[in-house]
Write a protein that holds these residues in place. Structure first.
Motif, PDB file in Angstrom:
ATOM      1  N   HIS A  97       0.918  -0.800  -0.159  1.00 30.64           N
ATOM      2  CA  HIS A  97       0.062   0.034   0.422  1.00 30.64           C
ATOM      3  C   HIS A  97       1.030   1.122  -0.188  1.00 30.64           C
ATOM      4  O   HIS A  97       2.366   0.966   0.312  1.00 30.64           O
ATOM      5  CB  HIS A  97      -0.995  -0.126   0.914  1.00 30.64           C
ATOM      6  CG  HIS A  97      -2.177  -0.525   1.012  1.00 30.64           C
ATOM      7  ND1 HIS A  97      -3.293  -1.461   1.666  1.00 30.64           N
ATOM      8  CD2 HIS A  97      -1.970  -2.175   0.450  1.00 30.64           C
ATOM      9  CE1 HIS A  97      -3.925  -2.150   1.545  1.00 30.64           C
ATOM     10  NE2 HIS A  97      -3.543  -1.987   0.700  1.00 30.64           N
ATOM     11  N   CYS A 123      -6.458   1.983   5.341  1.00 30.87           N
ATOM     12  CA  CYS A 123      -7.223   1.096   6.011  1.00 30.87           C
ATOM     13  C   CYS A 123      -6.062   0.155   7.145  1.00 30.87           C
ATOM     14  O   CYS A 123      -5.355   0.832   7.650  1.00 30.87           O
ATOM     15  CB  CYS A 123      -6.655  -0.458   4.657  1.00 30.87           C
ATOM     16  SG  CYS A 123      -4.860  -1.225   4.823  1.00 30.87           S
ATOM     17  N   CYS A 126      -2.568  -0.137   7.210  1.00 25.89           N
ATOM     18  CA  CYS A 126      -1.385   1.085   7.259  1.00 25.89           C
ATOM     19  C   CYS A 126      -2.130   1.536   8.266  1.00 25.89           C
ATOM     20  O   CYS A 126      -0.790   2.333   8.748  1.00 25.89           O
ATOM     21  CB  CYS A 126      -2.013   1.647   5.430  1.00 25.89           C
ATOM     22  SG  CYS A 126      -1.146   0.373   5.034  1.00 25.89           S
TER      23      CYS A 126
HETATM   24 ZN   LIG Z   1      -3.513  -0.505   3.879  1.00 27.59          ZN
END
Ligand SMILES: [Zn+2]
Ligand SMILES: Nc1ccn([C@H]2C[C@H](O)[C@@H](COP(=O)(O)O)O2)c(=O)n1
Length: 191
Positions: A97, A123, A126
């Protein structure tokens, strides 16, 4: 009779010089969010491109990232699909990501007390990296996934950890970059 005074231009040694600063420059927050969006343009993901830009207290950019395959995992060999029979054939198990890449790409010793600008709310995975790395503020633009469990969990963790999260509302819907701009004198919008 008083003549109108034009403070914008002044004749010096025969040259006309602009004497007042530009007003249509981009402000810091807009600049950092635009950096995140520019980074997202590097993504090979056909369905969604995300960008992230980490900034320290001195307004210096210390990390930039976008969603992409890990080093050594070719963009051409690893899958970009989503709706596959086997999870092994979809992108989700492989793609890094944007936020993760921005943190790992940092060009400073750490990112403690920094702010991360992201084109999409982080998310849960993360969020964990953001919290553990010491980032103290998340500025996001899109929150399109807010209803999904992953993002509810993310916000729950960021809130609990005291990471300030707020949505950036842009003043304009686009910033244009023209590579030919430096070839001519800066034009004022009225010209
Ligand atoms: Zn993420
Ligand atoms: N905060 C986020 C969320 C998602 N991404 C990446 C991961 C994928 O490459 C893409 C999302 O794909 P979609 O599920 O919309 O097809 O965006 C990210 O980098 N950061």
């Amino acid at each position: 009779m008083d003549l109108p005074v034009k403070i914008e231009e002044l004749t010096l040694n025969g040259d006309t010089k602009n004497q007042t600063k530009r007003e249509d420059y981009i402000e810091w927050k807009e600049y950092f969010m635009a950096m995140a969006f520019l980074a997202a343009k590097r993504s090979k993901d056909p369905s969604f491109q995300v960008g992230a830009c980490i900034v320290n207290k001195e307004n210096r950019i210390v990390g930039v990232g976008y969603n992409g395959m890990p080093f050594g995992c070719s963009d051409d060999d690893f899958p970009w699909g989503k709706n596959t029979t086997s999870p092994l054939d979809s992108k989700f198990l492989y793609v890094c990501h944007a936020e993760m890449n921005a943190i790992l790409n940092k060009n400073s010793a750490d990112v403690k007390d920094c702010t991360i600008y992201v084109s999409l709310f982080p998310c849960n995975e993360c969020a964990k990296m953001i919290i553990q790395s010491g980032i103290k503020e998340v500025v996001y633009l899109s929150d399109k996934n807010a209803h999904k469990d992953i993002y509810i969990a993310s916000r729950k963790m960021l809130d609990a950890a005291g990471v300030k999260c707020w949505q950036y509302i842009p003043k304009r819907d686009k910033i244009e970059i023209r590579f030919t701009e430096t070839d001519c004198e800066t034009m004022s919008p009225s010209k």
